[in-house]
Structure formats: structure tokens, C-alpha cells
Design an enzyme around this catalytic site. Structure first.
Site, PDB file in Angstrom:
ATOM      1  CE1 TYR A 155      43.863  -0.863  76.653  1.00 19.12           C
ATOM      2  CE2 TYR A 155      42.350   0.120  78.229  1.00 19.12           C
ATOM      3  CZ  TYR A 155      43.524   0.162  77.511  1.00 19.12           C
ATOM      4  OH  TYR A 155      44.377   1.239  77.652  1.00 19.12           O
ATOM      5  CE  LYS A 159      46.522  -1.138  79.360  1.00 15.82           C
ATOM      6  NZ  LYS A 159      47.978  -1.015  79.151  1.00 15.82           N
TER       7      LYS A 159
HETATM    8  P1  NAP Z   1      49.216   3.750  70.531  1.00 10.85           P
HETATM    9  O1  NAP Z   1      49.328   5.175  70.146  1.00 10.85           O
HETATM   10  O2  NAP Z   1      48.185   2.896  69.881  1.00 10.85           O
HETATM   11  O3  NAP Z   1      50.672   3.054  70.379  1.00 10.85           O
HETATM   12  C1  NAP Z   1      50.811   1.700  70.684  1.00 10.85           C
HETATM   13  C2  NAP Z   1      52.276   1.365  70.765  1.00 10.85           C
HETATM   14  O4  NAP Z   1      52.398  -0.006  71.197  1.00 10.85           O
HETATM   15  C3  NAP Z   1      52.987   1.470  69.429  1.00 10.85           C
HETATM   16  O5  NAP Z   1      54.302   1.916  69.657  1.00 10.85           O
HETATM   17  C4  NAP Z   1      52.998   0.027  68.922  1.00 10.85           C
HETATM   18  O6  NAP Z   1      54.086  -0.268  68.059  1.00 10.85           O
HETATM   19  C5  NAP Z   1      53.192  -0.706  70.235  1.00 10.85           C
HETATM   20  N1  NAP Z   1      52.775  -2.102  70.192  1.00 10.85           N
HETATM   21  C6  NAP Z   1      51.537  -2.609  69.880  1.00 10.85           C
HETATM   22  N2  NAP Z   1      51.565  -3.950  69.930  1.00 10.85           N
HETATM   23  C7  NAP Z   1      52.825  -4.305  70.280  1.00 10.85           C
HETATM   24  C8  NAP Z   1      53.491  -5.548  70.474  1.00 10.85           C
HETATM   25  N3  NAP Z   1      52.853  -6.717  70.321  1.00 10.85           N
HETATM   26  N4  NAP Z   1      54.811  -5.530  70.815  1.00 10.85           N
HETATM   27  C9  NAP Z   1      55.483  -4.358  70.953  1.00 10.85           C
HETATM   28  N5  NAP Z   1      54.914  -3.161  70.761  1.00 10.85           N
HETATM   29  C10 NAP Z   1      53.605  -3.136  70.436  1.00 10.85           C
HETATM   30  O7  NAP Z   1      48.948   3.604  72.112  1.00 10.85           O
HETATM   31  P2  NAP Z   1      48.947   4.719  73.272  1.00 10.85           P
HETATM   32  O8  NAP Z   1      47.628   5.384  73.281  1.00 10.85           O
HETATM   33  O9  NAP Z   1      50.179   5.522  73.199  1.00 10.85           O
HETATM   34  O10 NAP Z   1      48.980   3.766  74.560  1.00 10.85           O
HETATM   35  C11 NAP Z   1      50.195   3.419  75.206  1.00 10.85           C
HETATM   36  C12 NAP Z   1      49.848   2.676  76.479  1.00 10.85           C
HETATM   37  O11 NAP Z   1      49.046   3.511  77.321  1.00 10.85           O
HETATM   38  C13 NAP Z   1      49.033   1.401  76.256  1.00 10.85           C
HETATM   39  O12 NAP Z   1      49.436   0.417  77.181  1.00 10.85           O
HETATM   40  C14 NAP Z   1      47.627   1.843  76.539  1.00 10.85           C
HETATM   41  O13 NAP Z   1      46.810   0.781  76.925  1.00 10.85           O
HETATM   42  C15 NAP Z   1      47.861   2.836  77.654  1.00 10.85           C
HETATM   43  N6  NAP Z   1      46.765   3.795  77.803  1.00 10.85           N
HETATM   44  C16 NAP Z   1      46.411   4.629  76.779  1.00 10.85           C
HETATM   45  C17 NAP Z   1      45.368   5.526  76.959  1.00 10.85           C
HETATM   46  C18 NAP Z   1      44.930   6.482  75.883  1.00 10.85           C
HETATM   47  O14 NAP Z   1      43.887   7.142  76.076  1.00 10.85           O
HETATM   48  N7  NAP Z   1      45.628   6.630  74.788  1.00 10.85           N
HETATM   49  C19 NAP Z   1      44.679   5.558  78.178  1.00 10.85           C
HETATM   50  C20 NAP Z   1      45.060   4.692  79.196  1.00 10.85           C
HETATM   51  C21 NAP Z   1      46.118   3.811  78.998  1.00 10.85           C
HETATM   52  P3  NAP Z   1      53.969  -0.083  66.432  1.00 10.85           P
HETATM   53  O15 NAP Z   1      54.112   1.417  66.202  1.00 10.85           O
HETATM   54  O16 NAP Z   1      55.098  -0.871  65.868  1.00 10.85           O
HETATM   55  O17 NAP Z   1      52.607  -0.582  66.038  1.00 10.85           O
END
Ligand code: NAP
Length: 247
Positions: A155, A159
């Protein structure tokens, strides 16, 4: 409204941060394509919310890690909206294990979605953005890409790769009306971090000066700022939204 007549694609717009970004863009007037990979019901809910605001919205199913699938999705979006102004590369996954236990499949899967996915989605829209002389690309990176983390070599590498991609593309496209930026969240309350055990949560909270995790809405507001006219002079930036975890 800051984004009237703009069109946007939010990858991974069905849940978490992507959902909040899709809704925030629509609140400011944008028409939004909501990408998802498998959770159609959740994506449909976002689309319906946006339509209730009076904006155009469409479902945009594709696995962003798959180039032909992403290309097909782009054609559908361009057919429906005519053009794309704003691309938010938000879709991402984690698959955490210490490096000794991490197998090649887990490494490839995370890199394919988190890093190749950003290449794929940007690639399929860049010619169209160049043609119209305008584009706003925002990539979701992470504090983990900046500092590394136990059990997250795949991961973190993905990033950090996206952060370097962001800066390179910002330089290439700056003269063409296209800005490319990243937002780097710390720990945000979404399904992605729901699995963190309480003991680890408390240890993390001790390291965050603002003493709480962030919300998806807080990340979404930063994305809106960057892609609206307020952010016109910002390119190649990686904006930290981490409660002070890294400064
Ligand atoms: P999340 O709640 O797990 O949601 C993931 C999203 O990505 C869902 O809409 C999922 O679609 C979609 N997805 C997964 N695999 C995919 C693929 N192969 N093609 C298209 N869509 C796909 O994630 P989140 O926490 O909102 O994170 C969003 C972004 O922010 C990510 O890039 C993550 O790395 C980054 N981020 C998150 C955090 C955190 O603390 N949450 C911190 C830093 C960065 P489905 O609903 O269809 O599964």
C-alpha cells in the site's frame, strides 16, 4: 456554485471518501459519474442522491486496474456527458500483511488497483482534456505513502508511486490548462480502517495532535477547493489532511 457546468468522474465513488467527494462536487453544481467495481447498490444510492440535487449523474462500473475495462468506461462517460473536466482518482484498496507473509498476488493486486488504476483512468481521459485545454486531476495518496507503515509495504509503495506520478504529470501538463494534484489523508473513518483493533486505534490517536480520525467530508471539501477556481494556481501539490500526524 463553484462547479456549475463541470463534469466529473470519481473512481470508487460508491463508498467512503469517494462517495463524499461525489456528493460534494454535485453540491457545487457538477455532473458526476460514479465509478464502482462491484457494489452497484451503493453506487446507485450516490447517483440517486446527486439526481435529487438536480445534477446529471451516471453509474460507471469498471475495474480501474483493468485498462480495457477502464477504456470502455471512459467511452460511456464521454458519450453521456460529452466531455470530462474533473477526474478524481480515488479508488483504492489495502491488503495488509508483514512483508515476510505478503505474497506476490497481494503485492500485484494493490499495485494494480492503486497505482496502475491511476495511470489507466488518467490515460483514457488525457487526450480529451488536452483537446479542450482544461482539466483537473486529483489523486488520493496517503500519509502511509509518506512515512511507510508496518504491514503495508504494498500500500505504501503504491501511494508513494501515485505521489511521484502526480508531480511528473503536473509538470508535463501545466502549460496545457490541466492541473494535477494529490490529497494525502491520514486516518479517515471509512470501511477501509474499520478493521483496526481498538488497541491500535488508541495508539494511533495518541500520535495525532488533533486527537481524532478525520471524516470523508473533510477530505471531500479539500478536493472541491482544488478543482474549483479557488485552486487554479495549485498544481503538483500533495495536500496533507491528517490531523497533524505528519508535519
Ligand atoms: P473504501 O471505503 O474501502 O472504498 C473503496 C472504494 O474503491 C469503493 O467505492 C470501491 O468500490 C472502490 N474500488 C475498490 N476496488 C476498485 C476497483 N478495482 N475498481 C474501481 N473501484 C474500486 O475506501 P476509502 O477509505 O474511502 O478510501 C478511498 C481512497 O482514499 C483510497 O485510495 C484510499 O487508499 C485512500 N485513503 C484512505 C484513507 C482512510 O483512512 N480511509 C487514508 C488515506 C488514503 P465498490 O464499492 O464497488 O467495492
Amino acid at each position: 456554485m463553484k462547479l456549475k457546468d463541470r463534469t466529473a468522474l470519481v473512481t470508487g465513488g460508491s463508498r467512503g471518501i469517494g462517495r463524499a467527494v461525489a456528493l460534494a462536487l454535485a453540491e457545487e453544481g457538477a455532473d458526476v459519474a460514479v465509478n464502482y467495481v462491484s457494489n452497484e447498490a451503493a453506487a446507485r444510492d450516490v447517483v440517486e442522491h446527486i439526481r435529487k440535487m438536480g445534477r446529471r449523474a451516471m453509474l460507471a462500473q469498471a475495474d480501474v486496474g483493468d485498462y480495457p475495462d477502464t477504456f470502455r468506461m471512459a467511452q460511456e462517460i464521454l458519450r453521456e456527458f460529452g466531455h470530462l473536466d474533473i477526474l478524481v482518482n480515488n479508488a483504492g484498496i489495502n491488503s495488509d500483511k508483514t512483508f515476510v507473509k505478503m505474497d506476490h498476488a497481494s503485492w500485484r493486486k494493490v499495485l494494480a488497483i492503486n497505482l496502475d488504476g491511476v495511470f489507466n483512468c488518467t490515460k483514457v481521459f488525457v487526450d480529451q482534456m488536452l483537446g479542450q485545454g482544461f482539466g483537473r486531476v486529483v489523486n488520493l495518496t496517503s500519509v502511509i505513502g509518506q512515512i511507510g507503515n508496518f504491514g503495508q509495504a504494498n500500500y505504501a509503495a503504491s501511494k508513494a508511486g501515485v505521489a511521484a506520478f502526480t508531480k511528473s504529470l503536473a509538470k508535463e501538463l501545466a502549460g496545457k490548462g490541466i492541473t494535477v494534484n494529490a490529497v494525502a489523508p491520514g486516518f479517515i473513518e471509512t470501511e477501509m480502517i474499520h478493521g483496526i483493533p481498538d488497541k491500535v486505534r488508541n495508539r494511533l490517536l495518541d500520535q495525532i495532535p488533533l486527537r481524532r480520525f478525520g471524516t470523508a467530508g473533510e477530505v471531500a471539501r479539500a478536493v472541491v477547493f482544488i478543482v474549483s477556481a479557488d485552486g487554479d494556481y495549485i498544481t503538483g501539490a500533495e495536500l496533507s489532511i491528517n490531523g497533524g500526524l505528519l508535519m
